[in-house]
Design a protein around this motif. Structure first.
Motif, mmCIF file in Angstrom:
data_model
loop_
_atom_site.group_PDB
_atom_site.id
_atom_site.type_symbol
_atom_site.label_atom_id
_atom_site.label_comp_id
_atom_site.label_asym_id
_atom_site.label_seq_id
_atom_site.Cartn_x
_atom_site.Cartn_y
_atom_site.Cartn_z
ATOM 1 N N ALA A 26 -2.575 -44.505 11.357
ATOM 2 C CA ALA A 26 -3.688 -45.265 12.608
ATOM 3 C C ALA A 26 -5.086 -44.548 12.195
ATOM 4 O O ALA A 26 -5.831 -44.679 11.359
ATOM 5 N N ARG A 30 -8.252 -46.098 10.507
ATOM 6 C CA ARG A 30 -9.669 -45.928 10.914
ATOM 7 C C ARG A 30 -10.770 -45.644 10.261
ATOM 8 O O ARG A 30 -11.820 -45.979 9.900
ATOM 9 N N ASP A 37 -11.486 -50.737 15.246
ATOM 10 C CA ASP A 37 -10.790 -49.159 15.405
ATOM 11 C C ASP A 37 -9.184 -49.911 15.174
ATOM 12 O O ASP A 37 -8.724 -51.167 15.200
ATOM 13 N N ARG A 39 -5.577 -48.264 16.375
ATOM 14 C CA ARG A 39 -5.179 -47.369 17.993
ATOM 15 C C ARG A 39 -3.891 -47.191 17.883
ATOM 16 O O ARG A 39 -3.007 -48.441 18.168
ATOM 17 N N THR A 41 -0.081 -46.183 20.809
ATOM 18 C CA THR A 41 -0.321 -45.505 22.062
ATOM 19 C C THR A 41 1.567 -46.413 22.151
ATOM 20 O O THR A 41 2.085 -46.984 21.581
#
Length: 101
Positions: A26, A30, A37, A39, A41
């Motif tokens: 990640a 980026r 973006d 991300r 999670t």
């Protein structure tokens, strides 16, 4: 814009290694040109299921991403980390707007 959503079930015995690899993936992603973006999670119902949401300016940015060293390292390590089949969905988005809550 191109959006990719991946769901990755990870073997609990390999969770720490998976977190380390996804964190690096990640951060490095980026920093890439054309990445809007990136991300990672965890699922609130299963901490061993990870979701990656990626947004790219265009196809060229996505193509460059899959050729990076950090993506290659993650892709190579992934099979030994899995606890099931990952699912990956790609969305080609013509426009996007923020939603007010």
């Amino acid at each position: 814009m191109l959006v990719v959503h991946a769901t990755i079930p990870v073997d609990p015995a390999h969770r720490d290694r998976a977190v380390e690899l996804m964190r690096t993936l990640a951060v490095e992603s980026r920093a890439e040109e054309g990445v809007i973006d990136y991300r990672v999670t965890t699922d609130i119902e299963d901490e061993n299921v990870f979701r990656i949401v990626e947004r790219y300016e265009d196809e060229a940015a996505f193509g460059a991403h899959v050729e990076t060293e950090h993506f290659g390292e993650f892709e190579a390590a992934l099979p030994e980390l899995l606890d099931g089949e990952p699912t990956i969905t790609r969305f080609d988005v013509e426009n996007a707007t923020d939603v007010e809550l």
